[in-house]
Design an enzyme around this catalytic site. Structure first.
Site, PDB file in Angstrom:
ATOM      1  N   ASN A  20      -3.943   1.031  -3.956  1.00 10.60           N
ATOM      2  CA  ASN A  20      -2.774   0.758  -3.105  1.00 10.60           C
ATOM      3  C   ASN A  20      -1.427   1.013  -3.795  1.00 10.60           C
ATOM      4  O   ASN A  20      -0.394   1.047  -3.139  1.00 10.60           O
ATOM      5  CB  ASN A  20      -2.817  -0.669  -2.538  1.00 10.60           C
ATOM      6  CG  ASN A  20      -3.861  -0.876  -1.453  1.00 10.60           C
ATOM      7  OD1 ASN A  20      -4.460  -1.933  -1.324  1.00 10.60           O
ATOM      8  ND2 ASN A  20      -4.095   0.149  -0.641  1.00 10.60           N
ATOM      9  N   TRP A  21      -1.459   1.249  -5.126  1.00  6.73           N
ATOM     10  CA  TRP A  21      -0.202   1.602  -5.826  1.00  6.73           C
ATOM     11  C   TRP A  21       0.316   2.953  -5.364  1.00  6.73           C
ATOM     12  O   TRP A  21       1.464   3.303  -5.624  1.00  6.73           O
ATOM     13  CB  TRP A  21      -0.429   1.647  -7.344  1.00  6.73           C
ATOM     14  CG  TRP A  21      -0.831   0.345  -7.947  1.00  6.73           C
ATOM     15  CD1 TRP A  21      -2.081   0.002  -8.370  1.00  6.73           C
ATOM     16  CD2 TRP A  21       0.006  -0.801  -8.205  1.00  6.73           C
ATOM     17  NE1 TRP A  21      -2.078  -1.283  -8.869  1.00  6.73           N
ATOM     18  CE2 TRP A  21      -0.810  -1.793  -8.780  1.00  6.73           C
ATOM     19  CE3 TRP A  21       1.361  -1.078  -8.007  1.00  6.73           C
ATOM     20  CZ2 TRP A  21      -0.332  -3.043  -9.161  1.00  6.73           C
ATOM     21  CZ3 TRP A  21       1.846  -2.321  -8.377  1.00  6.73           C
ATOM     22  CH2 TRP A  21       1.001  -3.292  -8.950  1.00  6.73           C
ATOM     23  N   LEU A  78     -16.052   0.610   2.572  1.00  3.34           N
ATOM     24  CA  LEU A  78     -15.808  -0.487   1.634  1.00  3.34           C
ATOM     25  C   LEU A  78     -14.475  -0.341   0.909  1.00  3.34           C
ATOM     26  O   LEU A  78     -13.939  -1.335   0.402  1.00  3.34           O
ATOM     27  CB  LEU A  78     -16.916  -0.537   0.580  1.00  3.34           C
ATOM     28  CG  LEU A  78     -18.214  -1.240   0.971  1.00  3.34           C
ATOM     29  CD1 LEU A  78     -19.235  -1.080  -0.146  1.00  3.34           C
ATOM     30  CD2 LEU A  78     -17.976  -2.726   1.243  1.00  3.34           C
ATOM     31  N   GLU A  88     -24.553  -8.066   4.369  1.00  7.35           N
ATOM     32  CA  GLU A  88     -24.459  -7.702   5.780  1.00  7.35           C
ATOM     33  C   GLU A  88     -23.019  -7.249   6.025  1.00  7.35           C
ATOM     34  O   GLU A  88     -22.105  -7.644   5.299  1.00  7.35           O
ATOM     35  CB  GLU A  88     -24.744  -8.929   6.662  1.00  7.35           C
ATOM     36  CG  GLU A  88     -26.131  -9.507   6.488  1.00  7.35           C
ATOM     37  CD  GLU A  88     -27.210  -8.581   7.017  1.00  7.35           C
ATOM     38  OE1 GLU A  88     -27.021  -7.977   8.089  1.00  7.35           O
ATOM     39  OE2 GLU A  88     -28.251  -8.454   6.345  1.00  7.35           O
ATOM     40  N   ASP A 105      -7.545  -5.650   6.463  1.00  3.53           N
ATOM     41  CA  ASP A 105      -6.964  -4.333   6.763  1.00  3.53           C
ATOM     42  C   ASP A 105      -6.359  -4.268   8.163  1.00  3.53           C
ATOM     43  O   ASP A 105      -6.819  -4.950   9.076  1.00  3.53           O
ATOM     44  CB  ASP A 105      -8.061  -3.262   6.608  1.00  3.53           C
ATOM     45  CG  ASP A 105      -7.480  -1.868   6.489  1.00  3.53           C
ATOM     46  OD1 ASP A 105      -6.277  -1.730   6.208  1.00  3.53           O
ATOM     47  OD2 ASP A 105      -8.250  -0.902   6.677  1.00  3.53           O
ATOM     48  N   GLY A 106      -5.353  -3.417   8.303  1.00  4.12           N
ATOM     49  CA  GLY A 106      -4.755  -3.150   9.619  1.00  4.12           C
ATOM     50  C   GLY A 106      -3.356  -3.715   9.794  1.00  4.12           C
ATOM     51  O   GLY A 106      -2.788  -3.661  10.889  1.00  4.12           O
ATOM     52  N   SER A 127      -5.573  -3.188  -3.481  1.00  2.85           N
ATOM     53  CA  SER A 127      -6.566  -2.449  -4.271  1.00  2.85           C
ATOM     54  C   SER A 127      -5.890  -1.685  -5.406  1.00  2.85           C
ATOM     55  O   SER A 127      -4.671  -1.472  -5.401  1.00  2.85           O
ATOM     56  CB  SER A 127      -7.318  -1.467  -3.365  1.00  2.85           C
ATOM     57  OG  SER A 127      -6.501  -0.353  -3.051  1.00  2.85           O
TER      58      SER A 127
HETATM   59  C1  IPE Z   1      -8.425  -1.614   1.709  1.00  5.96           C
HETATM   60  O1  IPE Z   1      -7.563  -1.175   2.698  1.00  5.96           O
HETATM   61  C2  IPE Z   1      -7.686  -2.442   0.711  1.00  5.96           C
HETATM   62  C3  IPE Z   1      -7.220  -3.734   1.188  1.00  5.96           C
HETATM   63  C4  IPE Z   1      -7.360  -4.219   2.384  1.00  5.96           C
HETATM   64  C5  IPE Z   1      -6.548  -4.519   0.205  1.00  5.96           C
HETATM   65  P1  IPE Z   1      -6.880   0.264   2.626  1.00  5.96           P
HETATM   66  O2  IPE Z   1      -6.033   0.393   3.825  1.00  5.96           O
HETATM   67  O3  IPE Z   1      -6.235   0.455   1.311  1.00  5.96           O
HETATM   68  O4  IPE Z   1      -8.150   1.234   2.699  1.00  5.96           O
HETATM   69  P2  IPE Z   1      -8.259   2.759   3.090  1.00  5.96           P
HETATM   70  O5  IPE Z   1      -7.210   3.506   2.320  1.00  5.96           O
HETATM   71  O6  IPE Z   1      -8.014   2.854   4.567  1.00  5.96           O
HETATM   72  O7  IPE Z   1      -9.647   3.142   2.743  1.00  5.96           O
HETATM   73  C1  IPE Z   2      -4.026  -3.870   4.556  1.00  4.31           C
HETATM   74  O1  IPE Z   2      -3.327  -3.330   5.634  1.00  4.31           O
HETATM   75  C2  IPE Z   2      -3.113  -4.377   3.477  1.00  4.31           C
HETATM   76  C3  IPE Z   2      -3.180  -3.607   2.228  1.00  4.31           C
HETATM   77  C4  IPE Z   2      -3.992  -2.621   1.987  1.00  4.31           C
HETATM   78  C5  IPE Z   2      -2.256  -3.988   1.175  1.00  4.31           C
HETATM   79  P1  IPE Z   2      -2.822  -1.836   5.615  1.00  4.31           P
HETATM   80  O2  IPE Z   2      -1.449  -1.800   5.045  1.00  4.31           O
HETATM   81  O3  IPE Z   2      -3.782  -0.945   4.959  1.00  4.31           O
HETATM   82  O4  IPE Z   2      -2.749  -1.529   7.159  1.00  4.31           O
HETATM   83  P2  IPE Z   2      -3.098  -0.144   7.855  1.00  4.31           P
HETATM   84  O5  IPE Z   2      -4.508   0.192   7.469  1.00  4.31           O
HETATM   85  O6  IPE Z   2      -2.127   0.864   7.341  1.00  4.31           O
HETATM   86  O7  IPE Z   2      -2.953  -0.419   9.304  1.00  4.31           O
HETATM   87 MG    MG Z   3      -5.385   0.084   5.635  1.00  2.00          MG
END
Ligand code: IPE
Ligand code: IPE
Ligand code: MG
Length: 242
Positions: A67-68, A197, A209, A19-20, A64
């Site tokens: 994510n769609w 999570l 953990e 993430d990020g 996820s």
């Molecule tokens: C979790 O990250 C999914 C993946 C890293 C693939 P998200 O960015 O989608 O999670 P939320 O929306 O902040 O909970």
């Molecule tokens: C994780 O990074 C990748 C996916 C969920 C596909 P993000 O796209 O969620 O990045 P942030 O959380 O917006 O920074």
């Molecule tokens: Mg994210």
């Protein structure tokens, strides 16, 4: 980075919520999709390094079921990144052979562009005999949908009389998940300063953990992984005992 440090104890299975990416790009005045491209490079590096250290199971959360909801342009670039990664078939095969990586894709295949599904099947098949490290790449994955899928599989057997409802136990649920026959994750890494999570391995994480950090996934390095593993050496896992 070539030095492989030694550890007193190693987790058998590590889960990583990548993430990020979006925030990493924003910080640099780039489009979010640039963050996803950088994140994919980090995935490849960390995957190889963790396998070199001797981690037997790795699960990377890449996309996820939720994510769609993102703008179609962003989803489409993410799919392009998967396509490119999988498309480097020759390279992948060579890398898998050398590193003995067995690739598995967990999640719902339906919804993913068909050409990508074909590449996923091919890579799974071609790495089937590799036995050093299992790499699960979670694409269109959700822990709840994984459980729904398991419940459906078990219910069908009950309905056909193959099973009695009384026979259903925790082991049976586990063995009907995508991660059947794999140990639960010993530690779950979540960068980007979020403490949740987000539907990742909700059943399997019962006694995992956690390791959190503000570092954004594209900035995650081998040193961060070492610090996760040093931390893990000191964790006292009790599983409800004393
Ligand atoms: C979790 O990250 C999914 C993946 C890293 C693939 P998200 O960015 O989608 O999670 P939320 O929306 O902040 O909970
Ligand atoms: C994780 O990074 C990748 C996916 C969920 C596909 P993000 O796209 O969620 O990045 P942030 O959380 O917006 O920074
Ligand atoms: Mg994210």
């Amino acid at each position: 980075m070539s030095d492989i440090p030694k550890f007193d104890v190693l987790p058998e299975h590590i889960g990583i919520i990548m993430d990020g990416n979006g925030r990493w790009a924003k910080q640099r005045g780039l489009k979010r999709t640039e963050g996803h491209k950088e994140g994919a490079k980090v995935f490849k590096r960390i995957c190889e390094y963790a396998a070199d250290i001797g981690i037997k199971y790795l699960t990377f959360y890449a996309f996820s079921t939720e994510n769609w909801k993102r703008p179609p342009e962003e989803v489409s670039v993410i799919m392009d990144i998967f396509r490119d990664y999988l498309g480097e078939a020759e390279e992948r095969q060579e890398e898998n052979r050398q590193k003995q990586l067995r690739m598995r894709f967990i999640g719902i295949r339906e919804g993913i562009p068909e050409d990508i599904q074909i590449l996923m099947d091919q890579l799974e098949k071609n790495s089937d005999d590799k036995n050093k490290t299992v790499v699960n790449l979670a694409i269109n994955y959700g822990g709840r949908s994984e459980l729904v899928n398991a419940v459906k599989k078990i219910s069908k057997k009950v309905a056909s009389g193959e099973l009695s409802a009384e026979d259903i136990d925790e082991e049976m649920i586990s063995s009907n998940l995508y991660t059947a026959n794999q140990p639960d994750p010993d530690i779950i890494i979540r960068p980007s300063g979020e403490y949740r999570l987000s539907n990742f391995m909700i059943w399997q994480a019962a006694y995992s953990e956690f390791w959190y950090s503000d570092v954004l996934w594209p900035d995650f390095t081998e040193e961060h992984l070492i610090s996760v593993l040093r931390d893990y050496e000191k964790r006292n896992r009790r599983f409800g005992g004393i």
